[in-house]
Design a protein around this motif. Structure first.
Motif, mmCIF file in Angstrom:
data_model
loop_
_atom_site.group_PDB
_atom_site.id
_atom_site.type_symbol
_atom_site.label_atom_id
_atom_site.label_comp_id
_atom_site.label_asym_id
_atom_site.label_seq_id
_atom_site.Cartn_x
_atom_site.Cartn_y
_atom_site.Cartn_z
ATOM 1 N N ASN A 100 1.954 -2.082 7.667
ATOM 2 C CA ASN A 100 1.300 -1.894 6.386
ATOM 3 C C ASN A 100 0.898 -0.446 6.179
ATOM 4 O OD1 ASN A 100 1.429 -4.725 6.141
ATOM 5 N ND2 ASN A 100 -0.546 -4.954 7.168
ATOM 6 N N ARG A 101 1.416 0.172 5.127
ATOM 7 C CA ARG A 101 1.009 1.531 4.794
ATOM 8 C C ARG A 101 1.478 1.867 3.379
ATOM 9 N NH1 ARG A 101 5.200 2.645 8.523
ATOM 10 N NH2 ARG A 101 7.006 3.668 7.583
ATOM 11 N N GLU A 139 -6.213 -0.009 2.437
ATOM 12 C CA GLU A 139 -6.025 1.413 2.120
ATOM 13 C C GLU A 139 -6.069 1.697 0.625
ATOM 14 O OE1 GLU A 139 -2.796 4.933 3.194
ATOM 15 O OE2 GLU A 139 -2.964 3.165 4.489
#
Length: 340
Positions: A244-245, A210
């Protein structure tokens, strides 16, 4: 809070117990400041332990001294009170020193541009171990205290755990240890975060993209679930690991890449370095004030995060095919400081 350094900074470190922060500059200067909320930082020291740039530094001996490394291949220890160099190791490496980290209360590790890592006993002022695990510069290092393992990343795309190395197609720039030692997180040139399960380094167990395409030159651990990343875009972000972010971008240093990040001993102040000759000190409480919903979501996710998410079960079934650089096997934990 900003501190104008006057020259390009290479590294930063906080005192282990006091409100002091040190910076190493391209000029070879070592600067030491005292900081406090709502007041101008006070410069306590400005010395030149090296004729060439001061690339790496760490507080040692409970904060009584600062050890620095330089392209002149020397390591110097400077007294915090007097500013005098109390010891110097000439020709500590055969190539320019790029990174220094603390391992234990009495040991440090240094990495150079040729991929060599050395472990030093600060009491004996001597080298007690040497690893030639890489072919290019050491970009970052961290230490797992429980198994007594030194972890390093390099420009050659290798992640090494002592003499054991594994190849990544991406250039590895930064590394932290997370999840109570169960996960190794690497920042890369492409901007991806690579997640490795401890003991299973043949391939990453997860890849978080990301933050691409901006390279992740700096990582620091905020807690066991969250890291702070510094990118080539100048943006500093708070990222949750498993799940996950990106929780939020929390700051922007400048338009230049963030080269170094460091936390104060109480995690209340974050320091960032870039190419703008300025060291910035960020109040973490202020940075996180507007992220209440993100933090609440993170807490709920962390409560429901099981150990099952933190291990790579497909890799744990078999470790066959794991590569060894130069045929070396992983050393036993007890042998790490065997020569001390």
């Amino acid at each position: 809070m900003e501190i104008e350094l006057g020259e390009l900074p290479f590294d930063v470190d906080f005192h282990p117990a006091d409100s002091l922060v040190a910076a190493g500059l391209i000029s070879g200067d070592l600067l030491l400041y005292r900081f406090a909320a709502d007041s101008t930082p006070q410069r306590l020291l400005g010395v030149s332990p090296h004729e060439q740039s001061c690339r790496a530094l760490r507080f040692i001996n409970e904060g009584r001294a600062i050890v620095t490394g330089s392209p002149d291949c020397s390591i110097a220890a400077t007294d915090v009170q007097t500013g005098s160099v109390v010891h110097r190791l000439e020709n500590a490496h055969t190539d320019a020193i790029n990174r220094i980290i603390n391992l234990t209360e009495t040991t440090i590790a240094s990495g150079d541009d040729a991929g060599c890592i050395k472990v030093w006993d600060t009491r004996q002022r001597s080298c007690c171990n040497t690893f030639n695990a890489h072919e290019e510069y050491i970009s970052d290092m961290t230490f797992a205290s429980d198994p007594m393992k030194l972890i390093a990343t390099s420009g050659d795309g290798m992640l090494s755990v002592q003499s054991h190395s594994e190849f990544s197609e991406d250039e590895l720039l930064s590394v932290v240890l997370m999840k109570n030692g169960r996960k190794v997180i690497c920042g890369t040139q492409s901007g991806a975060l690579l997640l490795y399960s401890w003991g299973f380094f043949k391939d990453c167990s997860d890849r978080f993209i990301e933050l691409c395409p901006n390279s992740l030159d700096a990582l620091v651990k905020f807690d066991e679930d969250r890291i702070v990343t510094g990118s080539s875009s100048g943006v500093i972000s708070l990222v949750n690991i498993l799940p996950n972010r990106v929780l939020q971008p929390i700051a922007e240093h400048s338009e230049y890449p963030v080269e170094r990040l460091a936390f104060s001993h109480d995690k209340k102040v974050l320091s960032s370095l870039s190419h703008d000759h300025v060291m910035k000190l960020w109040d973490m409480d202020e940075l996180l004030q507007d992220s209440g919903s993100c933090i609440r979501k993170h807490t709920a996710a962390a409560d429901s995060d099981s150990d099952k998410m933190d291990v790579d079960s497909s890799q744990q079934k078999s470790s066959k095919g794991t590569k060894r650089k130069n045929g070396d096997s992983v050393q036993a934990a007890s042998s790490f400081f065997a020569d001390m």
